[in-house]
Design a protein around this motif. Structure first.
Motif, PDB file in Angstrom:
ATOM      1  N   THR A 127       4.062   6.700  -0.699  1.00  0.00           N
ATOM      2  CA  THR A 127       4.671   7.077   0.586  1.00  0.00           C
ATOM      3  C   THR A 127       5.684   6.024   0.987  1.00  0.00           C
ATOM      4  N   PHE A 149       0.820  -1.211   0.000  1.00  0.00           N
ATOM      5  CA  PHE A 149       0.000   0.000   0.000  1.00  0.00           C
ATOM      6  C   PHE A 149       0.850   1.255   0.000  1.00  0.00           C
ATOM      7  N   ASP A 150       1.975   1.217   0.715  1.00  0.00           N
ATOM      8  CA  ASP A 150       2.876   2.374   0.714  1.00  0.00           C
ATOM      9  C   ASP A 150       3.439   2.619  -0.679  1.00  0.00           C
ATOM     10  N   MET A 166       2.048   1.753  -3.521  1.00  0.00           N
ATOM     11  CA  MET A 166       0.964   2.199  -4.406  1.00  0.00           C
ATOM     12  C   MET A 166       0.632   3.668  -4.164  1.00  0.00           C
ATOM     13  N   SER A 167       0.712   4.103  -2.894  1.00  0.00           N
ATOM     14  CA  SER A 167       0.349   5.487  -2.589  1.00  0.00           C
ATOM     15  C   SER A 167       1.522   6.449  -2.748  1.00  0.00           C
TER      16      SER A 167
END
Length: 77
Positions: free
Chosen positions: A75, A69-70, A72-73
């Motif tokens: 961050t 998720f990091d 993909m975002s």
């Protein structure tokens, strides 16, 4: 040539026909655990503990999803 077959059955009948296991007792156990958690009051710690118990490979699985998720975002930690 196209042939269509409609089968009218309940989810229980479909599960039995396909030979899938009956997970009703497992489902009920998780629902009861969720009910108890909600009745006792949900805290961020209890949510984290619950999610870790459901995640494959425990903490390693949670870290893997967090990294995905990091990435993909955009961050980074």
């Amino acid at each position: 040539m196209k042939i269509s077959v409609d089968v009218d059955c309940t989810p229980e009948e479909a599960r039995r026909f396909l030979g899938l296991p009956d997970l009703t007792s497992v489902h009920e156990l998780y629902l009861e655990k969720m009910r108890r958690t909600i009745e006792d009051g949900i805290t961020p710690d209890s949510i984290a503990t619950l999610m870790q118990s459901w995640a494959p490979m425990g903490e390693a699985g949670m870290n893997m999803w967090r990294q995905i998720f990091d990435q993909m975002s955009g961050t980074k930690k």
